[in-house]
Design an enzyme around this catalytic site. Structure first.
Site, PDB file in Angstrom:
ATOM      1  N   HIS A   1      42.670  55.925  56.604  1.00  0.00           N
ATOM      2  CA  HIS A   1      42.429  55.833  58.049  1.00  0.00           C
ATOM      3  C   HIS A   1      43.647  55.196  58.709  1.00  0.00           C
ATOM      4  CE1 HIS A   1      41.106  51.920  56.536  1.00  0.00           C
ATOM      5  NE2 HIS A   1      41.089  51.429  57.769  1.00  0.00           N
TER       6      HIS A   1
ATOM      7  N   HIS B   1      44.262  52.366  60.598  1.00  0.00           N
ATOM      8  CA  HIS B   1      44.510  50.953  60.873  1.00  0.00           C
ATOM      9  C   HIS B   1      45.830  50.492  60.258  1.00  0.00           C
ATOM     10  CE1 HIS B   1      39.997  50.041  61.818  1.00  0.00           C
ATOM     11  NE2 HIS B   1      40.652  50.530  62.853  1.00  0.00           N
TER      12      HIS B   1
ATOM     13  N   ASP C   1      46.888  47.955  58.689  1.00  0.00           N
ATOM     14  CA  ASP C   1      46.951  47.407  57.335  1.00  0.00           C
ATOM     15  C   ASP C   1      46.699  48.466  56.271  1.00  0.00           C
ATOM     16  OD1 ASP C   1      44.256  47.469  58.228  1.00  0.00           O
ATOM     17  OD2 ASP C   1      43.655  45.971  56.751  1.00  0.00           O
ATOM     18  N   HIS C   2      46.660  49.720  56.689  1.00  0.00           N
ATOM     19  CA  HIS C   2      46.544  50.844  55.748  1.00  0.00           C
ATOM     20  C   HIS C   2      47.669  51.859  55.918  1.00  0.00           C
ATOM     21  CE1 HIS C   2      42.436  49.848  54.217  1.00  0.00           C
ATOM     22  NE2 HIS C   2      42.459  49.138  55.333  1.00  0.00           N
TER      23      HIS C   2
ATOM     24  N   HIS D   1      33.802  53.584  60.379  1.00  0.00           N
ATOM     25  CA  HIS D   1      34.778  52.510  60.577  1.00  0.00           C
ATOM     26  C   HIS D   1      35.838  52.963  61.578  1.00  0.00           C
ATOM     27  CE1 HIS D   1      37.032  48.915  59.575  1.00  0.00           C
ATOM     28  NE2 HIS D   1      38.093  49.637  59.240  1.00  0.00           N
TER      29      HIS D   1
ATOM     30  N   ASP E   1      38.062  51.533  53.867  1.00  0.00           N
ATOM     31  CA  ASP E   1      37.186  50.533  54.473  1.00  0.00           C
ATOM     32  C   ASP E   1      35.794  51.076  54.788  1.00  0.00           C
ATOM     33  OD1 ASP E   1      39.326  48.849  54.318  1.00  0.00           O
ATOM     34  OD2 ASP E   1      39.615  48.613  56.476  1.00  0.00           O
TER      35      ASP E   1
ATOM     36  N   HIS F   1      39.645  45.981  50.203  1.00  0.00           N
ATOM     37  CA  HIS F   1      39.737  44.555  50.519  1.00  0.00           C
ATOM     38  C   HIS F   1      38.928  43.727  49.525  1.00  0.00           C
ATOM     39  CE1 HIS F   1      41.681  44.797  54.536  1.00  0.00           C
ATOM     40  NE2 HIS F   1      41.052  45.963  54.610  1.00  0.00           N
TER      41      HIS F   1
END
Length: 332
Positions: free
Chosen positions: A132, A134, A136-137, A191, A210, A248
């Site tokens: 996805h 975001h 942090d990905h 998400h 996530d 995570h």
């Protein structure tokens, strides 16, 4: 003689696994709070062919992981997975096909640890699989693509421009490959609007980003409870011994919440104790399995009598129970 020695080794290994999971197995063998037959055996199935970065491995992360490897991974021709920490609590995963040399990374939280892992293993990055959009990905996409010339694959359901450097957009029904090892793409919105997961059927592994966590699920930033529950069901419909690689290390917090809404779930209580021991030693709780999540993850169990009783939703449908569970976790 070789067969007898192998049988002895397997027997000892299985006895060790059973002893470690005795509290869970006792409950599950009796059928307690499970939704599929035979989960006791599957919960005890050891995780295979996964290498986890050892303490002290190069990383800017503030948490550590422990060593757990299988010598067979490099010689069987099956996909090898190398797991390591990034950022504050992310995991990243290198997927490697020894037969072709192809290597993919699932999401790119941080360039430094990914480069360190590639150097340590001696692998050449050929693909990026994004789950996805975001940051942090996807934060390392551009730099890694510039350095390695790798192909960036990401979900077609995210808005244009949200996946940096994307070369190929994928959706449910598409296939992607790491060398000769093929994954099926599943759409799992909730998400984010376009979130996907990558399922490797022959490897019995799924990389879920996530969408699902150990005893948890992602927040509903861009989707509805109905969408997320449908997405979770796609994962729990996979074979129970499928290894679930979530992005995570949220397990301790998730476990404490899970116990608060299902306090009488004995399998959950036992798992919480195991998680406490692991995290005290800095040992990762990822990967998990579909079987274990079905037994202990409240977001996989909206039909649980115990959960419904706690929420006061005995007569509600599954989506309503899931939504209320998510609402309570948001405020936990």
């Amino acid at each position: 003689r070789a067969q007898n020695l192998r049988a002895t080794h397997v027997g000892r290994r299985m006895r060790s696994v059973i002893q470690r999971h005795t509290p869970l197995l006792r409950l599950l063998a009796q059928g307690g709070q499970t939704r599929r037959p035979g989960l006791a055996r599957l919960v005890a199935t050891p995780l295979r062919r996964t290498l986890i970065a050892a303490p002290g491995a190069p990383s800017s992360s503030s948490f550590t992981a422990s060593a757990s490897s299988s010598p067979a991974a490099a010689t069987t021709g099956e996909m090898e997975v190398y797991q390591f920490p990034c950022l504050q609590d992310n995991y990243s995963f290198l997927l490697h096909d020894p037969s072709t040399g192809a290597t993919a990374v699932v999401d790119t939280p941080e360039v430094g640890p990914i480069e360190a892992a590639l150097k340590e293993k001696g692998w050449k990055l050929t693909h990026i699989f994004n789950t996805h959009h975001h940051w942090d990905h996807t934060g390392g996409n551009a730099e890694l693509k510039a350095r390695h010339g790798c192909e960036v694959i990401g979900p077609s359901g995210e808005r244009k421009g949200e996946i940096p450097g994307v070369d190929r957009a994928v959706r449910e029904g598409d296939e992607v490959a790491v060398g000769n090892v093929v994954a099926r793409v599943l759409d799992t919105p909730g998400h984010t609007a376009g979130h996907v997961v990558y399922h490797f059927p022959t490897e019995k592994k799924v990389f879920v980003g996530d969408t699902m966590f150990a005893m948890g699920c992602g927040r509903l930033f861009e989707g509805t409870a109905s969408q997320m529950w449908s997405s979770i069901q796609k994962i729990t419909a996979l074979p129970p011994d499928t290894e679930v690689f979530c992005a995570h290390e949220y397990t301790m917090s998730n476990a404490k919440f899970a116990v608060s809404v299902e306090p009488d779930n004995e399998a959950l209580q036992a798992r919480l104790r195991e998680v406490e021991v692991k995290r005290a030693k800095g040992v990762p709780t990822v990967p998990t399995t579909v079987a274990l999540e079905l037994a202990t993850n409240p977001f996989c169990r909206p039909d649980s009598v115990l959960l419904r009783r706690t929420l006061g939703l005995e007569g509600a449908d599954d989506v309503a129970v899931f939504a209320e569970t998510r609402r309570r976790k948001d405020n936990f």
